[in-house]
Design a protein around this motif. Structure first.
Motif, PDB file in Angstrom:
ATOM      1  N   GLY A  39      12.934  -0.641   4.248  1.00 15.28           N
ATOM      2  CA  GLY A  39      12.463  -0.225   5.559  1.00 15.28           C
ATOM      3  C   GLY A  39      13.087  -1.020   6.681  1.00 15.28           C
ATOM      4  O   GLY A  39      13.520  -0.454   7.701  1.00 15.28           O
ATOM      5  N   HIS A  40      13.159  -2.340   6.513  1.00 18.87           N
ATOM      6  CA  HIS A  40      13.794  -3.176   7.542  1.00 18.87           C
ATOM      7  C   HIS A  40      15.265  -2.820   7.707  1.00 18.87           C
ATOM      8  O   HIS A  40      15.783  -2.755   8.834  1.00 18.87           O
ATOM      9  CB  HIS A  40      13.647  -4.654   7.179  1.00 18.87           C
ATOM     10  CG  HIS A  40      12.273  -5.185   7.430  1.00 18.87           C
ATOM     11  ND1 HIS A  40      11.828  -6.382   6.927  1.00 18.87           N
ATOM     12  CD2 HIS A  40      11.235  -4.688   8.141  1.00 18.87           C
ATOM     13  CE1 HIS A  40      10.580  -6.588   7.309  1.00 18.87           C
ATOM     14  NE2 HIS A  40      10.206  -5.577   8.050  1.00 18.87           N
ATOM     15  N   TRP A  41      15.951  -2.598   6.603  1.00 17.60           N
ATOM     16  CA  TRP A  41      17.366  -2.236   6.679  1.00 17.60           C
ATOM     17  C   TRP A  41      17.552  -0.873   7.339  1.00 17.60           C
ATOM     18  O   TRP A  41      18.467  -0.677   8.139  1.00 17.60           O
ATOM     19  CB  TRP A  41      17.970  -2.208   5.282  1.00 17.60           C
ATOM     20  CG  TRP A  41      18.192  -3.557   4.664  1.00 17.60           C
ATOM     21  CD1 TRP A  41      18.069  -4.767   5.284  1.00 17.60           C
ATOM     22  CD2 TRP A  41      18.579  -3.817   3.319  1.00 17.60           C
ATOM     23  NE1 TRP A  41      18.346  -5.788   4.394  1.00 17.60           N
ATOM     24  CE2 TRP A  41      18.665  -5.231   3.176  1.00 17.60           C
ATOM     25  CE3 TRP A  41      18.845  -3.021   2.213  1.00 17.60           C
ATOM     26  CZ2 TRP A  41      19.026  -5.838   1.973  1.00 17.60           C
ATOM     27  CZ3 TRP A  41      19.204  -3.618   1.013  1.00 17.60           C
ATOM     28  CH2 TRP A  41      19.299  -5.013   0.901  1.00 17.60           C
ATOM     29  N   LEU A  42      16.696   0.079   6.990  1.00 20.59           N
ATOM     30  CA  LEU A  42      16.858   1.437   7.493  1.00 20.59           C
ATOM     31  C   LEU A  42      16.739   1.494   9.013  1.00 20.59           C
ATOM     32  O   LEU A  42      17.481   2.228   9.679  1.00 20.59           O
ATOM     33  CB  LEU A  42      15.816   2.354   6.857  1.00 20.59           C
ATOM     34  CG  LEU A  42      15.911   3.838   7.205  1.00 20.59           C
ATOM     35  CD1 LEU A  42      17.185   4.442   6.627  1.00 20.59           C
ATOM     36  CD2 LEU A  42      14.687   4.590   6.694  1.00 20.59           C
ATOM     37  N   MET A  52      10.235 -13.155  -4.139  1.00 27.78           N
ATOM     38  CA  MET A  52      10.209 -14.074  -2.997  1.00 27.78           C
ATOM     39  C   MET A  52      11.601 -14.251  -2.410  1.00 27.78           C
ATOM     40  O   MET A  52      11.781 -14.280  -1.189  1.00 27.78           O
ATOM     41  CB  MET A  52       9.635 -15.426  -3.431  1.00 27.78           C
ATOM     42  CG  MET A  52       9.487 -16.432  -2.298  1.00 27.78           C
ATOM     43  SD  MET A  52       8.277 -15.903  -1.073  1.00 27.78           S
ATOM     44  CE  MET A  52       8.006 -17.446  -0.201  1.00 27.78           C
ATOM     45  N   THR A  53      12.614 -14.340  -3.263  1.00 27.32           N
ATOM     46  CA  THR A  53      13.990 -14.482  -2.794  1.00 27.32           C
ATOM     47  C   THR A  53      14.417 -13.241  -2.021  1.00 27.32           C
ATOM     48  O   THR A  53      15.030 -13.336  -0.950  1.00 27.32           O
ATOM     49  CB  THR A  53      14.932 -14.714  -3.987  1.00 27.32           C
ATOM     50  OG1 THR A  53      14.369 -15.682  -4.862  1.00 27.32           O
ATOM     51  CG2 THR A  53      16.287 -15.203  -3.520  1.00 27.32           C
ATOM     52  N   HIS A  55      16.391 -11.162   2.855  1.00 22.00           N
ATOM     53  CA  HIS A  55      16.957  -9.822   2.945  1.00 22.00           C
ATOM     54  C   HIS A  55      17.597  -9.495   4.287  1.00 22.00           C
ATOM     55  O   HIS A  55      18.329  -8.506   4.390  1.00 22.00           O
ATOM     56  CB  HIS A  55      15.883  -8.772   2.595  1.00 22.00           C
ATOM     57  CG  HIS A  55      14.842  -8.560   3.642  1.00 22.00           C
ATOM     58  ND1 HIS A  55      13.678  -9.292   3.698  1.00 22.00           N
ATOM     59  CD2 HIS A  55      14.769  -7.675   4.683  1.00 22.00           C
ATOM     60  CE1 HIS A  55      12.943  -8.874   4.708  1.00 22.00           C
ATOM     61  NE2 HIS A  55      13.572  -7.891   5.326  1.00 22.00           N
ATOM     62  N   MET A  56      17.353 -10.301   5.325  1.00 23.03           N
ATOM     63  CA  MET A  56      18.028 -10.033   6.596  1.00 23.03           C
ATOM     64  C   MET A  56      19.371 -10.753   6.707  1.00 23.03           C
ATOM     65  O   MET A  56      20.170 -10.425   7.596  1.00 23.03           O
ATOM     66  CB  MET A  56      17.131 -10.424   7.768  1.00 23.03           C
ATOM     67  CG  MET A  56      15.924  -9.503   7.956  1.00 23.03           C
ATOM     68  SD  MET A  56      16.357  -7.755   8.132  1.00 23.03           S
ATOM     69  CE  MET A  56      17.140  -7.742   9.752  1.00 23.03           C
TER      70      MET A  56
END
Length: 445
Positions: free
Chosen positions: A21-24, A296-297, A302-303
């Motif tokens: 979702g954050h990437w999209l 957790m990683t 992920h950003m």
């Protein structure tokens, strides 16, 4: 007692959808002066706010976390363990990976501010690298409160999440009517705490075996309440913060978010039998299980791939930039997600051995054995919660400056939490029983 694969699946699924979702919704464009900008997709293209109904799945993470924590704490109590030992073990498993992430990021911010990187750019990057931190102080608080919450659960059962929901609705009413923002802070614990507390009830059969129709009532009632609050009330449809949108469903969590959490919990329980049958297939489980071990990683880092890909393809003008929300722009989301996934896979592969070594070294130097030092643990947790909250709201570089006080708070708090265990002295103290080595979020839950 065997682990419930469905609970592990829910946590892994929640993290994966948050990352996607954050990437999209991340959009990158060159401004008129050649600078790289990140327009807020949810604000620029309002219809995309409906997508948050699919990607705001963190209620299920808190539900699964409550299920697992209830079982873990019950086993610890039965074995004679202490609240300090149990809370401390989970705090360590969260804070060591967080320190491994936050330390290099803060060092990079310090270097960039020293050499004169544009404050606006630094603030934007610092915000992007801290946007996921909202989860950590909330989860740390709920973990610290688990012994108390579980005691209330054993005595009053479903009345506890019901009471928490009523108080959350009252707090949200005060926020809307008399504009009491500090009252709204309670809802970070109350709304997400309802999902967490429902996890206790789920584990003990209060939502299924004893009341087989309750999951359907939760799913339908929660969805209808959400629809009514959005259609007739003051709440937006977006379940992610949108700049300038008032009220918000996440800042603080609103009555609409509470309704959505209840609906998701009910739908999750209804889907459980079918998904459990799938997870019993070893081929499927071998695909799902590794994700839980690196959750957790994935969540923390992920950003970083977004920054790497931005530097490699956007700053160099190699990436095409069709108009935002055009058919071509949406078509490019597929390769965008694939490239980010490939980069994140490399980041996780490199970091997991380092995280495992860090935790293993700590466990060797300071084994999980009584007696503990509660006067280190609880102030340390308080300092970490305050520092992480500050990062979550202001980023790693507010106004393009190094955040001195939050950085000191996180460093001090993490150190105190780590010191709550005494060093190994060779006397063979009896370690409290744990559930074995796991990924940080898996262990912390």
């Amino acid at each position: 007692m065997s682990r419930d694969r469905y609970v592990d699946f829910l946590r892994a699924w929640a993290i994966v959808l948050v990352v996607l979702g954050h990437w999209l919704i991340t959009a990158l464009l060159h401004g008129p002066d050649g600078e790289l900008t990140a327009p807020e997709l949810l604000a620029t293209v309002p219809w995309t706010q409906w997508l948050t109904l699919l990607f705001q799945i963190m209620p299920l993470f808190f539900l699964a976390g409550g299920h697992a924590a209830g079982g873990s704490w019950a086993r610890t109590r039965a074995a004679g363990g202490t609240a300090t030992g149990w809370v401390g073990r989970r705090a360590v498993r969260l804070l060591l990976p967080t320190a491994l992430y936050g330390g290099p990021v803060l060092l990079a911010v310090a270097i960039c501010s020293t050499v004169g990187v544009d404050p606006g750019t630094l603030a934007l990057v610092g915000w992007a690298m801290a946007m996921q931190f909202w989860f950590l102080p909330v989860y740390l608080l709920l973990s610290a409160l688990t012994p108390v919450l579980h005691t209330a659960h054993r005595r009053w059962g479903l009345a506890v999440p019901a009471a928490m929901g009523v108080v959350a609705l009252a707090a949200d009413t005060l926020v809307l009517t008399v504009h009491a923002p500090y009252v709204g802070l309670l809802n970070y614990v109350l709304v997400w705490g309802v999902a967490y507390q429902l996890g206790f009830c789920w584990r003990d059969g209060l939502l299924t075996e004893r009341r087989p129709l309750l999951p359907a009532a939760m799913a339908a009632g929660g969805a209808l309440a959400f629809a009514a609050l959005v259609a007739l009330g003051p709440f937006p449809v977006s379940l992610i913060l949108v700049t300038g949108q008032t009220p918000s469903n996440t800042n603080p969590p609103s009555a609409a978010m509470l309704s959505w959490a209840v609906a998701q919990a009910g739908a999750c329980l209804l889907a459980a039998p079918a998904i459990r049958r799938l997870l019993n297939r070893e081929r499927v489980w071998r695909t799902v299980r590794p994700v839980g071990g690196v959750s957790m990683t994935l969540y923390l880092w992920h950003m970083l791939p977004v920054l790497i890909v931005a530097a490699a393809f956007y700053l160099t003008a190699l990436a095409p930039e069709p108009a935002l929300d055009s058919a071509a722009w949406w078509a490019l989301r597929a390769p965008w997600l694939l490239v980010l996934a490939a980069v994140l896979t490399g980041v996780v592969t490199a970091l997991r051995p380092l995280e495992a070594t860090l935790i293993r070294r700590y466990e060797g130097i300071r084994p999980d054995a009584a007696p503990y030092r509660p006067w280190f643990l609880w102030p340390g947790l308080a300092a970490c919660v305050m520092a992480l909250t500050r990062f979550a709201t202001q980023g790693f570089a507010p106004d393009g400056r190094f955040p001195v006080l939050p950085a000191l708070g996180l460093a001090t708090g993490t150190t105190l939490v780590l010191l709550h265990r005494r060093p190994a002295d060779g006397r063979g103290e009896r370690a409290e029983k744990t559930d074995g080595p796991k990924g940080a979020l898996e262990e912390a839950a």
